[in-house]
Write a protein that holds these residues in place. Structure first.
Motif, PDB file in Angstrom:
ATOM      1  N   UNK A 188       0.807  -1.220   0.000  1.00  0.00           N
ATOM      2  CA  UNK A 188       0.000   0.000   0.000  1.00  0.00           C
ATOM      3  C   UNK A 188       0.841   1.271   0.000  1.00  0.00           C
ATOM      4  N   UNK A 189       2.069   1.177   0.445  1.00  0.00           N
ATOM      5  CA  UNK A 189       2.910   2.377   0.492  1.00  0.00           C
ATOM      6  C   UNK A 189       3.154   2.961  -0.893  1.00  0.00           C
ATOM      7  N   UNK A 190       3.022   2.146  -1.937  1.00  0.00           N
ATOM      8  CA  UNK A 190       3.271   2.633  -3.294  1.00  0.00           C
ATOM      9  C   UNK A 190       2.258   3.684  -3.725  1.00  0.00           C
ATOM     10  N   UNK A 191       1.149   3.802  -2.993  1.00  0.00           N
ATOM     11  CA  UNK A 191       0.180   4.850  -3.318  1.00  0.00           C
ATOM     12  C   UNK A 191       0.805   6.229  -3.182  1.00  0.00           C
ATOM     13  N   UNK A 192       1.829   6.335  -2.348  1.00  0.00           N
ATOM     14  CA  UNK A 192       2.465   7.630  -2.096  1.00  0.00           C
ATOM     15  C   UNK A 192       3.791   7.781  -2.833  1.00  0.00           C
ATOM     16  N   UNK A 193       4.116   6.812  -3.689  1.00  0.00           N
ATOM     17  CA  UNK A 193       5.403   6.863  -4.379  1.00  0.00           C
ATOM     18  C   UNK A 193       5.483   8.041  -5.333  1.00  0.00           C
ATOM     19  N   UNK A 194       4.400   8.337  -6.030  1.00  0.00           N
ATOM     20  CA  UNK A 194       4.425   9.443  -6.983  1.00  0.00           C
ATOM     21  C   UNK A 194       4.776  10.755  -6.294  1.00  0.00           C
ATOM     22  N   UNK A 195       4.167  10.984  -5.154  1.00  0.00           N
ATOM     23  CA  UNK A 195       4.454  12.219  -4.408  1.00  0.00           C
ATOM     24  C   UNK A 195       5.914  12.280  -3.992  1.00  0.00           C
ATOM     25  N   UNK A 196       6.451  11.126  -3.598  1.00  0.00           N
ATOM     26  CA  UNK A 196       7.857  11.068  -3.205  1.00  0.00           C
ATOM     27  C   UNK A 196       8.772  11.373  -4.389  1.00  0.00           C
ATOM     28  N   UNK A 197       8.508  10.750  -5.521  1.00  0.00           N
ATOM     29  CA  UNK A 197       9.352  10.952  -6.695  1.00  0.00           C
ATOM     30  C   UNK A 197       9.266  12.383  -7.200  1.00  0.00           C
ATOM     31  N   UNK A 198       8.076  12.983  -7.118  1.00  0.00           N
ATOM     32  CA  UNK A 198       7.906  14.359  -7.581  1.00  0.00           C
ATOM     33  C   UNK A 198       8.629  15.348  -6.679  1.00  0.00           C
TER      34      UNK A 198
END
Length: 243
Positions: A88-98
């Motif tokens: 479920x943590x991957x839901x926030x991956x985009x925000x991290x990468x951005x």
């Protein structure tokens, strides 16, 4: 090591079924040491291979730290095939990468796995996101499932135009594949027949049953038309990777 991202701008085009069956073909038919990296927060590829995220796992945190991913890798019931499970943590991956400035983070992580695997198949979430941009810079090939419909073909063309504009000269080759093809429909027939060089995966109940039996098609219905089509797709992909 060669890496392949199964990607589409649109969802609902058979992306996960394609990723799982390509990974199975790479491991069994190709006898390659294969890792299926599930980067889609829904975790459908992980589930289809009868796995679940490890307790307390956070793929996002490891990716954000450029940390080793070995601790998240699990073996499957099939020789040569491992899975890096989604959680479920991957839901926030985009925000991290951005938020960070490491545009080559995914490429670095792939290279860290190169000693252990010959092929890495990535089930990528849909959409032109920062994660997608990093995948475009990192992988050796993109496999793009498409429904035999105008909107799906338009999405493929939009992706090709995006790669030409923003990754000119460095974009990975794009291999299109028709999915959910129902030749009883005139539109499907005419679309597929117009581009006979593209593999066509037929609409089949056996593919839908993959999520029920939690197994690749090659393990449950190896002689089916759909399994043969996935095998043909893998041959195309492998030729491109070696080409």
């Amino acid at each position: 090591m060669k890496s392949v991202a199964v990607f589409s701008i649109k969802g609902g085009v058979g992306k996960t079924a394609t990723a799982v069956n390509l990974a199975y073909a790479a491991a069994t038919v190709g006898a390659r040491r294969t890792l299926l990296w599930d980067l889609d927060p829904q975790g459908a590829a992980t589930y289809t291979l009868r796995l679940r995220p490890l307790a307390g796992a956070s793929a996002r945190k490891l990716i954000a730290r450029d940390a080793a991913l070995d601790g998240l890798i699990q073996s499957t019931d099939y020789a040569n095939l491992d899975v890096l499970a989604a959680d479920k943590s991957l839901r926030h991956l985009e925000r991290q990468l951005a938020a960070d400035d490491k545009a080559k983070r995914i490429r670095k992580l792939l290279r860290s796995l190169s000693d252990d695997y010959d092929r890495i198949i990535i089930d990528a979430p849909p959409g032109l996101t920062e994660l997608a941009e990093q995948l475009f810079r990192a992988v050796d090939c993109l496999v793009v499932p498409m429904l035999p419909s105008p909107l799906s073909l338009r999405a493929r063309d939009q992706l090709a135009a995006h790669l030409a504009k923003h990754h000119a000269g460095k974009a990975p080759p794009l291999i299109g594949v028709y999915s959910m093809v129902d030749r009883r429909k005139a539109l499907h027939r005419s679309t597929v027949d117009a581009t006979p060089d593209l593999v066509a995966i037929p609409y089949a109940s056996a593919i839908e049953q993959m999520a029920v039996v939690q197994a690749p098609l090659g393990a449950t219905a190896p002689k089916s038309a759909a399994a043969r089509a996935f095998g043909e797709l893998w041959t195309q992909v492998e030729r491109r990777l070696l080409g």
